[in-house]
Enzyme design. Structure first.
Site, PDB file in Angstrom:
ATOM      1  N   ASP A   1       0.865  -1.176   0.049  1.00 29.25           N
ATOM      2  CA  ASP A   1      -0.004   0.033   0.088  1.00 29.25           C
ATOM      3  C   ASP A   1       0.825   1.362   0.053  1.00 29.25           C
ATOM      4  O   ASP A   1       1.982   1.227   0.146  1.00 29.25           O
ATOM      5  CB  ASP A   1      -1.102  -0.081   1.246  1.00 29.25           C
TER       6      ASP A   1
ATOM      7  N   ASP B   1     -10.710   2.631  -2.811  1.00 30.29           N
ATOM      8  CA  ASP B   1     -11.051   1.328  -2.447  1.00 30.29           C
ATOM      9  C   ASP B   1     -12.600   1.085  -2.779  1.00 30.29           C
ATOM     10  O   ASP B   1     -13.597   1.851  -2.642  1.00 30.29           O
ATOM     11  CB  ASP B   1     -11.279   1.509  -0.725  1.00 30.29           C
TER      12      ASP B   1
END
Ligand code: GAL
Length: 408
Positions: free
Chosen positions: A158, A215
């Protein structure tokens, strides 16, 4: 002298400076990931069956086998954020939360390997993960080696808690560190999701898959916003995708709470058209059988896994429907008709194959993909006539040239 140098010179010229050549993700990776469904639930005291723990990950791995997902091609079982202890160990190495992963990560990986599956893990390129656990910043090589030692098969890296200028160094550096371990580790980068104009050529050199949007959430507007973002960037994203390198529109939420049956089918069809990783995030212990049936549909999976690895494109965006087309091996074509508008009732759509983008062969044998039912042998001028339900109704079609390409 010149002659003696020639082979060396040729070698130097033909050798790329670096490229991620780990032989992985030749078709879009398939698996399960904890994040969308289980988030950062660390409360094992009050919610022992659903907190992020070795117990949960093992339970999902068991279900991947028992529910037939492994046989259908789902392979990677991946932890997401919140598996780490708050501090590194005394040697500076990453360690899992001891209460939730009492057996350690190597044992968890071994459990998953014994089931014939692969094990994925999550880290972050910055100083912390998005949920605030220790990041890999300044520890890339150490962490890559730790992952390899544990038997990790996939790393999602990430991009929280890092400066924008660091990504162009950090993501390739981790790629090289992973390669250096000698263990093939599929590499999922969040790099493009964190910057304005991602250098896709470079990203594809270093990463197997990459997230390029926010997301996914458990609602249709989120799912559609991703489909639409991919549609708006259709050529750019399609051009960079191929064996070993795929855009990742995020997890499948089929079987969760927030979208309808039609929208589950739409997500599956569009992820197949887009050659997207098929990473489920659902509780496989109590999944609705109709959702499981969609996730296990061999025909849809075959479209997704087509060996050419070409990402499909949006070719039409109207006010009621959109059409998507993906080229498959043997000049076959997958076509999705998607209804994006709300109700109240189903609408009937007539489109010729030619309008849908099928005009190469003189005729096509066409099938409805979900059911595998034969629609007919159609010429490009022939219409297909289908009913589309409101808000996510999808018609998914596969057409093979007739005669087959070798005879054309
Ligand atoms: C986000 C990422 C999600 C999930 C989450 C964990 O940045 O896009 O997929 O990994 O962090 O904190």
């Amino acid at each position: 002298m010149v002659l003696r140098l020639m082979p060396l010179l040729l070698l130097a010229l033909s050798k790329p400076t670096f490229s991620l050549d780990n032989g992985l993700a030749l078709t879009p990776p398939m698996g399960w990931m904890a994040w969308e469904r289980f988030r950062c639930n660390t409360d094992c005291l009050n919610d022992p069956d659903n907190c992020i723990s070795e117990k949960l990950i093992k339970a999902m791995a068991d279900k991947i086998v028992q529910g037939g997902y492994k046989d259908a091609g789902y392979q990677y079982v991946s932890i997401d954020d919140c598996w780490l202890a708050k501090e590194r160990d005394s040697n500076g190495k990453l360690q899992p939360d001891a209460a939730r992963f009492p057996s350690g990560i190597a044992a968890l990986a071994a459990y998953i390997h014994n089931l014939g599956l692969k094990f994925g893990i999550y880290e972050d390129i910055g100083t912390k993960t998005c949920a605030g656990y220790p990041g890999s910043y300044a520890n890339l090589e150490t962490d890559a080696q730790t992952f390899a030692d544990w038997g990790v098969d996939m790393l999602k890296l990430d991009g929280c808690y890092a400066n924008a200028s660091y990504y162009a160094y950090g993501y390739p550096a981790m790629s090289k560190a992973l390669n250096k371990t000698g263990r093939p580790i599929m590499y999922s980068c969040s790099w493009p999701a964190y910057i304005q104009t991602p250098p896709y050529d470079t990203i594809a050199k270093y990463c197997n898959i990459w997230r390029n949007y926010g997301d996914i959430q458990d609602n249709w507007s989120s799912v559609y916003s991703i489909i639409d973002h991919y549609g708006n960037n259709t050529d750019k994203f399609a051009e960079i995708a191929g064996p070993g390198q795929y855009n990742d529109p995020d997890e499948l939420i089929i079987g969760d709470f927030g979208i309808t049956y039609d929208q589950w089918r739409a997500q599956m069809a569009l992820w197949a058209i887009y050659a997207s990783p098929l990473i489920m995030s659902v509780d496989l212990r109590n999944i609705d059988p109709s959702a499981a049936k969609i996730l296990l549909n061999r025909n849809v999976i075959a479209v997704n896994q087509d060996p050419l690895g070409k990402q499909g494109r949006r070719v039409f965006k109207g006010t009621i429907i959109e059409t998507y087309i993906r080229e498959l091996k043997g000049n076959s074509m997958a076509v999705a008709l998607l209804r994006t508008t709300d109700g109240p009732t189903p609408v009937k759509i007539n489109r010729s194959l030619e309008d849908l983008g099928l005009s190469v062969a003189t005729s096509y044998d066409c099938y409805e993909v979900f059911e595998g039912s034969f629609i007919g042998t159609l010429s490009p001028k022939d219409d297909v006539s289908v009913w589309l339900n409101p808000s996510g109704g999808v018609y998914f079609m596969l057409c093979h040239p007739n005669p087959s390409p070798s005879n054309i």
